[in-house]
Scaffold this motif. Structure first.
Motif, PDB file in Angstrom:
ATOM      1  N   CYS A   1      -7.589  -2.501   4.268  1.00  0.00           N
ATOM      2  CA  CYS A   1      -8.081  -3.811   3.507  1.00  0.00           C
ATOM      3  C   CYS A   1      -8.048  -4.453   3.240  1.00  0.00           C
TER       4      CYS A   1
ATOM      5  N   SER B   1      -7.994   8.682   1.080  1.00  0.00           N
ATOM      6  CA  SER B   1      -9.256   8.006   1.955  1.00  0.00           C
ATOM      7  C   SER B   1      -8.964   6.910   1.207  1.00  0.00           C
TER       8      SER B   1
ATOM      9  N   SER C   1      -7.994   3.597   2.877  1.00  0.00           N
ATOM     10  CA  SER C   1      -8.756   2.289   3.106  1.00  0.00           C
ATOM     11  C   SER C   1      -8.357   0.872   2.112  1.00  0.00           C
TER      12      SER C   1
ATOM     13  N   SER D   1       0.981  -0.941  -0.133  1.00  0.00           N
ATOM     14  CA  SER D   1      -0.247  -0.277   0.155  1.00  0.00           C
ATOM     15  C   SER D   1       1.068   1.368  -0.169  1.00  0.00           C
TER      16      SER D   1
END
Length: 121
Positions: free
Chosen positions: A65, A57, A61, A41
């Motif tokens: 996730c 955002s 997320s 990420s």
């Protein structure tokens, strides 16, 4: 300013790492896959910043996730006695290398353009 924040973060991380308890072997695969998912990420976030389409955002997320899904796959794999986490590991590491390639090319092209401009002057 960013460099100071990075240095402070490194010092805090080192102090926490020195004083943190050792992770038991049974949880080491969960931690390893969560760290790889988080790094994926982060590299994806850096790539999107370079492409000028970063959205906080989406990054947050995706960060949580990816980590939660990879831990859930690892847990399911342990219950089924199958190493499912290896599939997630291969996917995340592959994406990390792809993002690292994009980051590397961006900075090499930037460096080459800077050298060409200095030669023209």
């Amino acid at each position: 300013m960013i460099i100071i924040a990075i240095l402070i973060g490194c010092v805090i991380g080192t102090l926490i790492g020195i004083n943190a308890p050792v992770i038991p072997y049974t949880y080491s695969t969960f931690l390893a896959i969560a760290v790889v998912a988080a790094l994926d990420s982060v590299f994806g976030g850096i790539t999107s910043v370079l492409k000028k389409n970063f959205d906080l955002s989406i990054f947050i997320s995706g960060f949580f996730c990816n980590s939660i899904l990879s831990i859930a796959l690892t847990y399911l794999g342990q219950k089924l006695n199958i190493d499912i986490y290896l599939a997630a590991l291969v996917v995340f590491v592959g994406r990390m290398f792809t993002n690292l390639t994009i980051i590397r090319r961006h900075y090499i092209e930037k460096w080459m353009n800077k050298n060409e401009e200095s030669e023209q002057q």
